[in-house]
Write an enzyme that holds these catalytic residues in place. Structure first.
Site, PDB file in Angstrom:
ATOM      1  N   ASP A  17       2.821  34.208  28.501  1.00 22.84           N
ATOM      2  CA  ASP A  17       3.648  34.073  29.702  1.00 22.84           C
ATOM      3  C   ASP A  17       2.756  34.433  30.874  1.00 22.84           C
ATOM      4  O   ASP A  17       2.393  35.607  31.057  1.00 22.84           O
ATOM      5  CB  ASP A  17       4.851  35.016  29.609  1.00 22.84           C
ATOM      6  CG  ASP A  17       5.759  34.954  30.835  1.00 22.84           C
ATOM      7  OD1 ASP A  17       5.329  34.408  31.877  1.00 22.84           O
ATOM      8  OD2 ASP A  17       6.895  35.463  30.751  1.00 22.84           O
ATOM      9  N   SER A  21      -0.165  20.638  44.396  1.00 20.24           N
ATOM     10  CA  SER A  21       0.676  19.441  44.447  1.00 20.24           C
ATOM     11  C   SER A  21       0.428  18.719  45.755  1.00 20.24           C
ATOM     12  O   SER A  21       0.085  19.345  46.772  1.00 20.24           O
ATOM     13  CB  SER A  21       2.154  19.841  44.362  1.00 20.24           C
ATOM     14  OG  SER A  21       3.006  18.749  44.670  1.00 20.24           O
ATOM     15  N   TYR A  48       9.461  24.930  46.336  1.00 20.81           N
ATOM     16  CA  TYR A  48       8.402  24.471  45.431  1.00 20.81           C
ATOM     17  C   TYR A  48       7.162  24.083  46.237  1.00 20.81           C
ATOM     18  O   TYR A  48       6.041  24.513  45.922  1.00 20.81           O
ATOM     19  CB  TYR A  48       8.889  23.282  44.594  1.00 20.81           C
ATOM     20  CG  TYR A  48       7.766  22.577  43.867  1.00 20.81           C
ATOM     21  CD1 TYR A  48       7.251  23.088  42.687  1.00 20.81           C
ATOM     22  CD2 TYR A  48       7.191  21.412  44.391  1.00 20.81           C
ATOM     23  CE1 TYR A  48       6.204  22.459  42.038  1.00 20.81           C
ATOM     24  CE2 TYR A  48       6.151  20.774  43.740  1.00 20.81           C
ATOM     25  CZ  TYR A  48       5.660  21.306  42.567  1.00 20.81           C
ATOM     26  OH  TYR A  48       4.616  20.683  41.930  1.00 20.81           O
ATOM     27  N   LYS A  68       3.233  25.787  46.302  1.00 22.05           N
ATOM     28  CA  LYS A  68       1.989  25.052  46.091  1.00 22.05           C
ATOM     29  C   LYS A  68       1.080  25.110  47.315  1.00 22.05           C
ATOM     30  O   LYS A  68      -0.151  25.108  47.184  1.00 22.05           O
ATOM     31  CB  LYS A  68       2.294  23.612  45.698  1.00 22.05           C
ATOM     32  CG  LYS A  68       2.982  23.473  44.341  1.00 22.05           C
ATOM     33  CD  LYS A  68       2.149  24.069  43.211  1.00 22.05           C
ATOM     34  CE  LYS A  68       2.693  23.686  41.840  1.00 22.05           C
ATOM     35  NZ  LYS A  68       1.840  24.211  40.745  1.00 22.05           N
TER      36      LYS A  68
END
Length: 250
Positions: free
Chosen positions: A59, A140, A153, A157
């Site tokens: 993890d 991204s 999100y 990034k």
């Protein structure tokens, strides 16, 4: 013929599927010794067996798991030259005020804190034991050209890009390079979340219409970019964002 990554040891997080599997496959094909760090042990073991490398359940949001990953890499191969921080997550596309605390926290933990932990645990070892190293952080195209309904999100990034640039400057004297890779939308296990609807050709059509080169990102496009950044061909490249998006952000 020697591979482009002969003699290199790489840790690839999230290597059990999607970009991570493709990156692991490319690295193995180019001669690297790869340790896949995967949250889901079944997929990690299956991919490692398929590719002829090793895996460990991990993890990436937990420091003690990073310590185990580093130790396993040392035991197997003598320790890492390359770290690919590929593991990532995203909530389903929705109005930003509807994102829950749990969705926000998980996004930041997996996408951003994991990189902090990788640096905290592996950089000191690299400084002491290696002549350098390469961190490749998967960001991204949303970090460059943010998308509505994926605000937090995209923000996570963008933080990856900013941290990678800062780390590149900080550890340049140790010859430890930091770069990020910014893919456009691809057909992976998270595709339905980016779409906010089922991942069907009809629902992907709008995204494809926005890409000048006329096709979606393939996982091998990202794997090829990571191979370059991990190789000696890129030994003067640090602090950059490699945008792999078919021209979408141009």
């Amino acid at each position: 013929m020697p591979g482009r990554l002969d003699g290199k040891v790489a840790i690839v997080t999230g290597g059990g599927s999607g970009f991570g599997k493709a990156i692991s496959a490319k690295f193995v094909a180019e001669g690297a010794k790869v340790l896949i760090a995967e949250m889901h042990p079944e997929s990690g073991v299956a991919v490692a067996k398929e590719l002829g490398c090793e895996s460990i359940q991990a993890d990436v949001t937990k420091r003690d798991h990073w310590q185990k990953v580093l130790q396993k890499s040392i035991e197997l191969y003598g320790g890492p030259d390359v770290v690919v921080n590929n593991a990532g997550t995203c909530y389903s596309s929705k109005p930003s005020h509807e994102v829950t605390d749990e969705e926000y926290d998980l996004t930041m933990l997996v996408n951003y804190k994991s990189i902090y932990l990788s640096v905290a645990e592996i950089v000191p070892w690299m400084k002491e034991n290696k002549k350098g190293g390469s961190f490749i952080n998967i960001a991204s195209s949303g970090a460059i050209r943010p998308k509505p309904n994926l605000t937090w999100y995209c923000g996570s990034k963008a933080a990856v890009n900013a941290a990678s640039r800062s780390l590149a400057q900080e550890y340049a004297t140790n010859n430890i390079r930091f770069n990020s890779v910014c893919p456009q939308f691809a057909d992976t296990g998270l595709s339905h979340r980016f779409l906010g609807k089922p991942n069907t050709p009809e629902n992907r059509a709008y995204f494809m219409s926005l890409i000048p080169l006329g096709r979606m990102t393939d996982v091998t496009d990202v794997a090829n970019g990571c191979c370059y950044l991990a190789s000696e061909e890129a030994n003067y490249v640090t602090g950059t964002e490699l945008i792999i998006d078919g021209g979408r952000c141009a």
